[in-house]
Design a protein around this motif. Structure first.
Motif, PDB file in Angstrom:
ATOM      1  N   THR A   1       4.856  31.976  31.789  1.00 14.66           N
ATOM      2  CA  THR A   1       4.083  30.824  32.270  1.00 14.66           C
ATOM      3  C   THR A   1       3.062  30.353  31.240  1.00 14.66           C
ATOM      4  O   THR A   1       2.687  29.193  31.228  1.00 14.66           O
ATOM      5  CB  THR A   1       3.372  31.145  33.605  1.00 14.66           C
ATOM      6  N   LYS A   2       2.619  31.271  30.364  1.00 16.79           N
ATOM      7  CA  LYS A   2       1.649  30.851  29.331  1.00 16.79           C
ATOM      8  C   LYS A   2       2.304  30.801  27.948  1.00 16.79           C
ATOM      9  O   LYS A   2       1.617  30.796  26.926  1.00 16.79           O
ATOM     10  CB  LYS A   2       0.472  31.834  29.316  1.00 16.79           C
ATOM     11  N   SER A   3       3.638  30.769  27.929  1.00 10.27           N
ATOM     12  CA  SER A   3       4.322  30.865  26.633  1.00 10.27           C
ATOM     13  C   SER A   3       4.155  29.608  25.795  1.00 10.27           C
ATOM     14  O   SER A   3       4.324  29.651  24.578  1.00 10.27           O
ATOM     15  CB  SER A   3       5.814  31.137  26.846  1.00 10.27           C
ATOM     16  N   SER A   4       3.857  28.493  26.446  1.00  8.20           N
ATOM     17  CA  SER A   4       3.726  27.252  25.697  1.00  8.20           C
ATOM     18  C   SER A   4       2.760  26.330  26.408  1.00  8.20           C
ATOM     19  O   SER A   4       2.675  26.338  27.642  1.00  8.20           O
ATOM     20  CB  SER A   4       5.100  26.580  25.583  1.00  8.20           C
ATOM     21  N   LEU A   5       2.053  25.519  25.633  1.00  3.68           N
ATOM     22  CA  LEU A   5       1.170  24.524  26.238  1.00  3.68           C
ATOM     23  C   LEU A   5       1.945  23.254  26.576  1.00  3.68           C
ATOM     24  O   LEU A   5       1.436  22.372  27.245  1.00  3.68           O
ATOM     25  CB  LEU A   5       0.010  24.206  25.277  1.00  3.68           C
ATOM     26  N   SER A   6       3.180  23.175  26.103  1.00  2.00           N
ATOM     27  CA  SER A   6       4.000  22.000  26.383  1.00  2.00           C
ATOM     28  C   SER A   6       4.268  21.906  27.892  1.00  2.00           C
ATOM     29  O   SER A   6       4.599  22.902  28.535  1.00  2.00           O
ATOM     30  CB  SER A   6       5.299  22.131  25.586  1.00  2.00           C
ATOM     31  N   PRO A   7       4.111  20.713  28.484  1.00  2.00           N
ATOM     32  CA  PRO A   7       4.109  20.622  29.949  1.00  2.00           C
ATOM     33  C   PRO A   7       5.466  20.727  30.641  1.00  2.00           C
ATOM     34  O   PRO A   7       5.542  21.213  31.756  1.00  2.00           O
ATOM     35  CB  PRO A   7       3.509  19.226  30.201  1.00  2.00           C
ATOM     36  N   ASP A   8       6.538  20.273  30.014  1.00  2.00           N
ATOM     37  CA  ASP A   8       7.763  20.103  30.809  1.00  2.00           C
ATOM     38  C   ASP A   8       8.864  21.114  30.472  1.00  2.00           C
ATOM     39  O   ASP A   8      10.026  20.788  30.414  1.00  2.00           O
ATOM     40  CB  ASP A   8       8.288  18.668  30.694  1.00  2.00           C
ATOM     41  N   LEU A   9       8.469  22.353  30.241  1.00  2.00           N
ATOM     42  CA  LEU A   9       9.473  23.374  29.960  1.00  2.00           C
ATOM     43  C   LEU A   9       9.907  24.089  31.227  1.00  2.00           C
ATOM     44  O   LEU A   9       9.175  24.129  32.216  1.00  2.00           O
ATOM     45  CB  LEU A   9       8.909  24.413  28.988  1.00  2.00           C
ATOM     46  N   TYR A  10      11.082  24.707  31.153  1.00  2.00           N
ATOM     47  CA  TYR A  10      11.585  25.558  32.232  1.00  2.00           C
ATOM     48  C   TYR A  10      11.034  26.947  31.964  1.00  2.00           C
ATOM     49  O   TYR A  10      11.383  27.571  30.965  1.00  2.00           O
ATOM     50  CB  TYR A  10      13.111  25.498  32.158  1.00  2.00           C
ATOM     51  N   LYS A  11      10.105  27.408  32.826  1.00  2.00           N
ATOM     52  CA  LYS A  11       9.424  28.671  32.539  1.00  2.00           C
ATOM     53  C   LYS A  11       9.424  29.613  33.742  1.00  2.00           C
ATOM     54  O   LYS A  11       8.375  30.054  34.188  1.00  2.00           O
ATOM     55  CB  LYS A  11       7.975  28.388  32.108  1.00  2.00           C
ATOM     56  N   PRO A  12      10.584  29.918  34.281  1.00  2.00           N
ATOM     57  CA  PRO A  12      10.588  30.808  35.444  1.00  2.00           C
ATOM     58  C   PRO A  12      10.235  32.238  35.039  1.00  2.00           C
ATOM     59  O   PRO A  12      10.551  32.681  33.942  1.00  2.00           O
ATOM     60  CB  PRO A  12      12.038  30.733  35.925  1.00  2.00           C
TER      61      PRO A  12
END
Ligand code: FRU
Length: 478
Positions: A443-454
């Motif tokens: 969930t904190k892997s990227s600051l980019s907003p629209d990633l798939y981060k389950p």
């Protein structure tokens, strides 16, 4: 389109560009490993599906060839979907795959292909004999849009048998076909196995040699046990059971009658539509699987590719006989360069320790943790219903627990704003036995907003009573 040299995988498989999904027909032939895969030659989203083809000497370094199987006959003119390879008795490989033969709906039939020239170790060209194709059509009550992904066939008592994934109402099933000559196939009356799980995509059925024996077994040879894997379209994961196979009845019986619902998985991360093959060169069974893309579709289009295949793993039966074990194939170790070693570090709750001196963009990390005491392990809350994913979603990497979280930030920015956690937590079950939860918290892997981060998670069936647990992680950064 322009392919960015950045943000490419190092360890995992990907072709030079475009969309990929399932691995198809992996095999070893005349000194080369072959991998085919679902591929869109026209872009970075799913569509126009053909079988792209790559070859390798070591399952790690790949050379992309031109597509091997593409729409060319009435049976597959609207797409060449997933399938598998079988080595025939004379040493010739055969491929069975799903053809789409109607433009409006995904109407599915099974197609047989042979190498045009079996003396070519690169197997560049394939032909689909008109006399036999399609070898199986959805007749007799089979749902024509849910009838796909033939397995590697196996030979027993004068007949070849193959499976095709399907569903009736909500009952997922592996339909059996039999053949004497590999060319004319007849549907068996009963499926090999079925369960109330929804559609079974990409079934895989193979023998294993016996508890703790790491040697693989050729698909037509008798196994001490059998494994049936299915990819569940509904939940998008690959589950398997271990059981026995009755070759006279062509029936499979899971050892654990609840196995179809307890759902052991090969992988508790982003991993789907996997397939194994027997590698005669190293007498092992190798598992390949697809990890779909985390980027958004516009990002995929911009970067020109989407999807990877996770590093190949050797797979075998655990000493308990109740689950499978796996490990990245040994060839990946050839990619190791300079070793960076640290040891004996004490990390207190809330602290972290940074491994420095890795002046490279990829690292094969082996770490072992030793927990001073398991006494503080929290009782396992039955409200979590044995749902590892739910539990990790609630107790992410930053939530303090009794024992844990402890693990790795496999990658982090200097200010720790972006960090990808892979970690453990230890609970106590109703009998006071340690229960180990393994999570990845992206969930904190990227600051980019629209990633798939389950968040992905599983309970690890391992003995941690000594307080020790080890973790291997293949990390790549650009
Ligand atoms: C699984 C799957 C298969 C099908 C293929 C189509 O990911 O849906 O069932 O054959 O992909 O690309």
């Amino acid at each position: 389109s322009i392919v960015s040299p950045l943000l490419r995988t190092g360890y995992h498989f990907q072709p030079p560009m475009n969309w990929i999904n399932d691995p198809n027909a992996p095999m070893y032939y005349k000194g080369w490993y072959h991998l085919f895969y679902q591929y869109n030659p026209k872009g970075a989203v799913w569509g126009n599906i053909v079988w792209a083809h790559s070859i390798s000497r070591d399952l790690i370094n790949w050379i992309a060839l031109e597509p091997a199987i593409y729409p060319s006959i009435p049976s597959d003119q609207y797409g060449c979907w997933s399938g598998s390879a079988t080595m025939l008795q004379d040493g010739t490989p055969a491929i069975l795959y799903t053809g789409i033969n109607r433009p409006d709906i995904n109407y599915q039939v099974q197609v047989l292909a042979f190498p045009k020239n079996a003396s070519d170790p690169l197997l560049r060209e394939w032909e689909k004999p008109a006399a036999y194709n399609p070898v199986a059509a959805p007749v007799g009550g089979i749902n024509a849009t849910q009838f796909r992904d033939p397995t590697t066939a196996w030979y027993a008592d004068g007949h070849w048998r193959m499976l095709v994934g399907s569903v009736r109402d909500t009952r997922g099933m592996a339909i059996v076909y039999r053949s004497r000559d590999f060319r004319r196939w007849t549907k068996a009356k009963h499926p090999l196995h079925s369960a109330l799980t929804g559609m079974w995509e990409c079934p895989d059925f193979f023998p294993v040699s016996g508890p703790a024996l790491q040697d693989g077994v050729d698909t037509s040879d008798a196994g001490a046990k059998y494994v049936l894997k299915n990819s569940l379209d509904l939940t998008r994961y690959d589950y398997y059971t271990i059981g026995s196979y009755d070759k006279r009845k062509d029936r499979y019986y899971p050892d654990n009658p609840n196995g179809d619902y307890h759902r052991l998985r090969y992988d508790y991360g982003n991993f789907y539509a996997s397939k194994t093959f027997y590698d005669p060169a190293k007498r092992r069974r190798v598992l390949l699987g697809w990890a779909n893309e985390s980027d958004s579709v516009p990002d995929d289009k911009a970067k020109g590719w989407a999807g990877i295949h996770a590093i190949p793993r050797k797979i075998w039966l655990d000493p308990s006989g109740k689950q499978l074990l796996q490990w990245p194939i040994e060839e990946v170790e050839k990619l190791r360069g300079k070793a960076v070693t640290v040891g004996g570090k004490v990390v207190k709750p809330g602290e972290h320790f940074e491994v420095t001196g890795i002046a490279t963009y990829q690292a094969d990390v082996e770490v072992s943790f030793e927990i001073s005491s398991l006494d503080k392990a929290e009782p396992f809350d039955p409200a979590y219903d044995n749902d590892a994913q739910k539990l990790c979603g609630v107790k992410g990497a930053d939530v303090k627990g009794g024992v844990g979280p402890f693990g790795l930030w496999v990658l982090a920015s200097a200010d720790l704003q972006e960090k990808t956690a892979v970690f453990f937590r230890v609970f106590k079950d109703g009998y006071g036995k340690p229960k180990v939860l393994m999570c990845t918290d992206p969930t904190k892997s990227s600051l980019s907003p629209d990633l798939y981060k389950p968040t992905f998670a599983g309970f690890v069936d391992t003995d941690i009573s000594s307080g020790k647990i080890a973790l291997r992680s293949l990390v790549r950064t650009d």
